[in-house]
Scaffold this active site. Structure first.
Site, PDB file in Angstrom:
ATOM      1  N   GLY A  70     -30.424 -45.766 -30.769  1.00 37.53           N
ATOM      2  CA  GLY A  70     -30.298 -44.453 -30.013  1.00 37.53           C
ATOM      3  C   GLY A  70     -28.853 -43.796 -30.211  1.00 37.53           C
ATOM      4  O   GLY A  70     -28.803 -42.692 -30.594  1.00 37.53           O
ATOM      5  N   CYS A 324     -22.883 -49.321 -20.488  1.00 34.13           N
ATOM      6  CA  CYS A 324     -21.392 -49.208 -21.164  1.00 34.13           C
ATOM      7  C   CYS A 324     -20.385 -48.490 -20.300  1.00 34.13           C
ATOM      8  O   CYS A 324     -18.943 -48.850 -20.634  1.00 34.13           O
ATOM      9  CB  CYS A 324     -21.917 -47.814 -22.300  1.00 34.13           C
ATOM     10  SG  CYS A 324     -23.139 -47.694 -22.886  1.00 34.13           S
TER      11      CYS A 324
HETATM   12  C1  LIG Z   1     -29.628 -47.376 -24.457  1.00 35.19           C
HETATM   13  C2  LIG Z   1     -29.442 -45.885 -24.578  1.00 35.19           C
HETATM   14  C3  LIG Z   1     -28.806 -45.113 -25.758  1.00 35.19           C
HETATM   15  C4  LIG Z   1     -28.159 -46.048 -26.860  1.00 35.19           C
HETATM   16  O1  LIG Z   1     -29.129 -46.617 -27.589  1.00 35.19           O
HETATM   17  P1  LIG Z   1     -28.778 -47.923 -28.528  1.00 35.19           P
HETATM   18  O2  LIG Z   1     -30.113 -48.172 -29.287  1.00 35.19           O
HETATM   19  O3  LIG Z   1     -28.577 -48.874 -27.655  1.00 35.19           O
HETATM   20  O4  LIG Z   1     -27.681 -47.457 -29.541  1.00 35.19           O
HETATM   21  C5  LIG Z   1     -28.610 -43.702 -25.994  1.00 35.19           C
HETATM   22  N1  LIG Z   1     -29.126 -42.883 -24.837  1.00 35.19           N
HETATM   23  C6  LIG Z   1     -30.009 -43.588 -23.673  1.00 35.19           C
HETATM   24  C7  LIG Z   1     -30.393 -42.562 -22.666  1.00 35.19           C
HETATM   25  C8  LIG Z   1     -29.952 -44.666 -23.667  1.00 35.19           C
HETATM   26  O5  LIG Z   1     -30.590 -45.268 -22.366  1.00 35.19           O
END
Ligand SMILES: *Cc1c(COP(=O)(O)O)cnc(C)c1O
Length: 387
Positions: A70, A324
């Site tokens: 993400g 985070c």
């Molecule tokens: C977890 C999350 C991300 C980050 O995704 P990763 O694969 O952990 O880098 C980004 N946006 C939202 C809304 C998330 O919940």
């Protein structure tokens, strides 16, 4: 006792997903770029996975670019759309409740010649599509609004926003990390140009995700190199991860309704139980337009971090908000954006359920949580006794 109620942070990899991945570490270890049979086997798995994943959001397989997750997808969509379309303008629109991967990307652009508008949300965390419409100017190149919020679970009016962006000829990106596999998504109906997804939020492995890039979108590559992923994201593909991700998407598509109604039933019991048992508490987020597995509470005169540690002692894994934001002591930007005071925002607890959560687990939490909150309030200088 080990109860996991932090599914918005990550999920356990499903057993079937692990099974789907294993061959690609072992006898199907080929490099998808190789011409021999080992390579072709890997290539076949890659393209089959692309089809499965595309189906879940009604995209064309060629519009799915596999990434590391993400965060990468968000960074790529926002920064590269901005820099690739600089000739058109330098204005970006987002909301105040986005994930840090989106907010920090926008802030970076803000320091590098772009103008960023951070739209407010209402007390439930919803962006008003009319605000998006009003904020668009001649120099706007991108609107990026998340599909559902990871802290309070509120689902945004993506279809309306997509329609506005289409009318105005502005690119629309949505971070759908919390919704893919949980909320039906049709990128065509929703007029989405770019969409981020991550595998580990839907029972797939970590370190895999995709960015949906609508055909015809002007965007520069994320990583230059050997021309993998339609020359947009080079690097030898993570076939095992991608095959697992595809299996996770397949399972999610098949079980979406079943898992959602299971989570909703438990979540509703949890919310009702908590609000009945704990005075001076409330639910954050939208009463209906929210992810079925999400419950986000505030308790007056409580430090969310202490609450998490006490719950952990009792075997319950929970969160104050996003995984985070736990590194910093700033109150959640999402909770302050919906109008909570910094003090109230500190007293938050996020419990997020998954497909394997059980009623027994919810009963256990309802058993231990009121006592923990009462104990913490006893030592809180802010608490004036049960009112
Ligand atoms: C977890 C999350 C991300 C980050 O995704 P990763 O694969 O952990 O880098 C980004 N946006 C939202 C809304 C998330 O919940």
């Amino acid at each position: 006792m080990k109860i996991y109620l932090d599914h918005a942070a990550t999920t356990a990899v499903d057993k079937e997903v692990i099974k789907a991945m294993l061959p690609y570490f072992d006898d199907k270890f080929g490099n998808a770029s190789s011409l021999h049979q080992f390579g072709q086997e890997a290539k076949e798995a890659l393209e089959k996975s692309r089809e499965t994943v595309a189906k879940l959001i009604n995209a064309d397989p060629r519009e799915i670019i596999f990434t590391s997750g993400g965060t990468e997808s968000d960074n790529w969509a926002i920064k590269k759309i901005a820099f690739t379309n600089e000739d058109k303008g330098n204005h970006i629109i987002t909301s105040r409740i986005e994930h840090h991967a989106v907010l920090e990307s926008c802030e970076f652009l803000g320091k590098n010649g772009f103008k960023v508008t951070y739209l407010p949300v209402d007390r439930y965390g919803r962006v008003n599509p009319e605000d998006v419409k009003k904020a668009i100017t001649k120099s706007t190149v991108l609107v990026t609004i998340m599909h559902a919020n990871n802290e309070i679970g509120t689902i945004e009016p993506i279809e309306e926003i997509g329609k506005i962006c289409k009318e105005k000829g502005v690119y629309f990106h949505t971070d759908a990390v919390q919704t893919v596999g949980k909320v039906p998504i049709d990128v065509k109906k929703m007029n989405v140009d770019l969409l981020s997804c991550s595998s580990h939020k839907l029972y797939g492995p970590k370190g895999v995700g995709f960015l949906y890039v609508k055909k015809g979108t002007k965007i520069a590559p994320m990583i230059h190199g050997g021309g993998h992923e339609f020359c947009l994201r080079s690097g030898t593909e993570n076939i095992a991860g991608i095959a697992g991700f595809a299996k996770a998407c397949e399972l999610a598509q098949k079980n979406m309704e079943k898992w959602n109604s299971h989570e909703k039933k438990l979540r509703d019991k949890l919310v009702k139980g908590v609000l009945e048992r704990i005075p001076e508490s409330w639910l954050n987020g939208h009463p209906e337009k929210r992810l079925e597995g999400n419950a986000n509470f505030c308790f007056k005169c409580i430090e969310g971090e202490s609450l998490i540690l006490h719950l952990d002692d009792k075997g319950v894994a929970a969160s104050t908000g996003s995984a985070c934001s736990t590194k910093e002591l700033k109150p959640s930007h999402v909770l302050t954006a919906i109008g909570l005071s910094p003090v109230d925002a500190h007293g938050s607890l996020r419990l997020t359920l998954g497909k394997d959560s059980t009623e027994k687990e919810i009963d256990y939490v309802l058993g231990v949580l009121p006592g923990i909150v009462a104990d913490l309030r006893k030592i809180s200088p802010l608490w004036k006794g049960d009112r």
